[in-house]
Motif scaffolding. Structure first.
Motif, mmCIF file in Angstrom:
data_model
loop_
_atom_site.group_PDB
_atom_site.id
_atom_site.type_symbol
_atom_site.label_atom_id
_atom_site.label_comp_id
_atom_site.label_asym_id
_atom_site.label_seq_id
_atom_site.Cartn_x
_atom_site.Cartn_y
_atom_site.Cartn_z
ATOM 1 N N TRP A 203 68.439 9.327 45.490
ATOM 2 C CA TRP A 203 67.196 9.727 46.187
ATOM 3 C C TRP A 203 66.080 9.938 45.161
ATOM 4 O O TRP A 203 64.932 10.036 45.530
ATOM 5 N N GLU B 132 75.890 11.713 52.280
ATOM 6 C CA GLU B 132 74.531 12.000 51.812
ATOM 7 C C GLU B 132 73.613 12.371 52.976
ATOM 8 O O GLU B 132 72.757 13.244 52.837
ATOM 9 N N ASN B 133 73.765 11.738 54.113
ATOM 10 C CA ASN B 133 72.926 12.019 55.289
ATOM 11 C C ASN B 133 73.680 12.023 56.619
ATOM 12 O O ASN B 133 73.166 12.533 57.618
ATOM 13 N N GLN C 243 65.765 17.777 58.427
ATOM 14 C CA GLN C 243 66.543 16.725 59.082
ATOM 15 C C GLN C 243 67.153 17.209 60.413
ATOM 16 O O GLN C 243 68.296 16.919 60.742
ATOM 17 N N HIS D 101 78.473 18.356 55.209
ATOM 18 C CA HIS D 101 77.099 18.712 54.832
ATOM 19 C C HIS D 101 76.150 18.194 55.903
ATOM 20 O O HIS D 101 76.057 16.992 56.047
ATOM 21 N N GLN E 258 73.218 23.388 44.380
ATOM 22 C CA GLN E 258 72.912 21.952 44.440
ATOM 23 C C GLN E 258 72.735 21.377 43.040
ATOM 24 O O GLN E 258 73.232 20.302 42.741
ATOM 25 N N TRP F 281 70.388 23.809 59.142
ATOM 26 C CA TRP F 281 69.384 23.539 58.095
ATOM 27 C C TRP F 281 68.034 23.409 58.787
ATOM 28 O O TRP F 281 67.952 22.914 59.910
ATOM 29 N N ASN G 111 72.263 25.581 54.819
ATOM 30 C CA ASN G 111 71.634 24.939 53.669
ATOM 31 C C ASN G 111 70.200 25.454 53.508
ATOM 32 O O ASN G 111 69.443 25.512 54.487
ATOM 33 N N GLU G 112 69.851 25.858 52.310
ATOM 34 C CA GLU G 112 68.444 26.073 51.917
ATOM 35 C C GLU G 112 67.680 27.074 52.787
ATOM 36 O O GLU G 112 66.579 26.786 53.256
ATOM 37 N N HIS H 272 69.986 20.182 41.320
ATOM 38 C CA HIS H 272 69.097 19.035 41.096
ATOM 39 C C HIS H 272 68.197 19.390 39.912
ATOM 40 O O HIS H 272 67.116 19.944 40.084
ATOM 41 N N LYS I 37 74.386 15.217 58.827
ATOM 42 C CA LYS I 37 73.282 16.137 59.085
ATOM 43 C C LYS I 37 73.009 16.196 60.592
ATOM 44 O O LYS I 37 73.505 15.371 61.366
#
Ligand code: XIL
Length: 299
Positions: free
Chosen positions: A273, A43-44, A87, A80, A204, A84, A126-127, A206, A47
């Motif tokens: 989250w 999840e983190n 983060q 992941h 993703q 990015w 990412n993004e 969401h 990063k």
């Protein structure tokens, strides 16, 4: 089949979850993880700020722990994420220009090299796109190094780990009619035409409920797939976990041969989250919710 992973495997797909590595000490959490899922995403812990908190000093501990946990149980690992805007550690946030470009590429190379052979798919970038109607790239310190930063990241990742599948990952690229979806589609098409090494697109997903689960999601999945890339549902969660939206999402993936699997963004609502939205398949007590049964039956 009686678990998500085994049910997905019937069609050659995986069913995974984001994992918070510190929760591996919680046996209720880890029991569900080990029973239900055959794919994990940190999840983190993979990063940029987690892996390279100071420039040149890498912190592999938590990422390695997850990879170990997964590999000893035949779970596939999604990395992941290598590049990015968010983060980033302070040292990187404060960089620009060629210095930042070099630091980003070095991060991609070091991380993909460290995990070479252990990661099935990398979210390389990412993004990188703007929300709304512009269809533009997101303004970020990385974008300001030159808009070819994305392809440079993909090339560096391919060189470092030639066997990993390399993905572009983003949110709000679910509705085929959205400008952001079309912009990412054009980038992927361009990369395929020019031989930039890209293998997959991660959506993703969401979702905020029935209203934003788009009825043309399947069209989006199949349209990306038609470019010659796999598609992955990488961070699924849905506000209030409506069974029909979860079921439709699974059915859309199953309808597209190149949709390789689904990852939910956490195990229990209390792990999410978005915990105030109860968007996951297990409640805080680890009990299966209605959406769990809808997903299992659809797989
Ligand atoms: C989220 C994590 O779930 C949170 O714990 C963290 O505080 C912020 O990031 N898109 C992504 C994920 O690609 O990395 C994000 O994860 C959720 C949105």
């Amino acid at each position: 089949e009686t678990t998500l992973g085994a049910a997905a495997a019937q069609s050659g797909r995986y069913f995974g979850t984001a994992v918070a590595v510190n929760r591996l000490n919680d046996s209720a959490y880890t029991n569900i993880l080990n029973r239900e899922f055959n794919q994990v995403t940190a999840e983190n812990e993979m990063k940029i700020d987690a892996l390279q908190p100071q420039q040149g000093q890498f912190n592999w501990g938590n990422g390695d722990r997850l990879v170990q946990h997964a590999r000893s149980r035949n779970m596939q690992v999604r990395g992941h994420t290598l590049a990015w805007h968010s983060q980033q550690p302070d040292w990187m946030r404060n960089m620009s220009g060629q210095q930042l470009r070099n630091a980003m590429l070095n991060h991609v190379t070091q991380v993909a090299t460290h995990y070479r052979g252990q990661i099935a798919w990398w979210d390389v970038v990412n993004e990188a796109f703007e929300d709304g109607s512009s269809g533009a790239r997101r303004n970020s310190n990385l974008e300001r190094t030159g808009s070819d930063w994305i392809e440079a990241a993909f090339r560096a990742a391919r060189t470092a780990d030639p066997n990993a599948q390399l993905c572009y990952n983003d949110y709000n690229i679910d509705n085929w009619n959205d400008a952001k979806t079309q912009a990412v589609y054009r980038m992927v098409r361009d990369f395929k035409q020019r031989g930039v090494p890209i293998d997959c697109v991660g959506l993703q997903s969401h979702f905020t409920g029935g209203s934003n689960y788009p009825s043309n999601y399947r069209t989006t999945l199949s349209s990306f797939a038609a470019l010659g890339v796999d598609v992955h549902i990488t961070e699924l969660d849905i506000r209030n976990a409506p069974s029909d939206a979860y079921r439709n999402t699974v059915n859309d993936c199953l309808a597209v041969p190149r949709c390789k699997g689904i990852t939910v963004w956490g195990i229990r609502d209390s792990d999410s989250w978005r915990s105030n939205e109860s968007p996951l398949l297990f409640d805080g007590g680890g009990n299966k919710k209605a959406a769990y049964n809808a997903v299992l039956n659809a797989l």
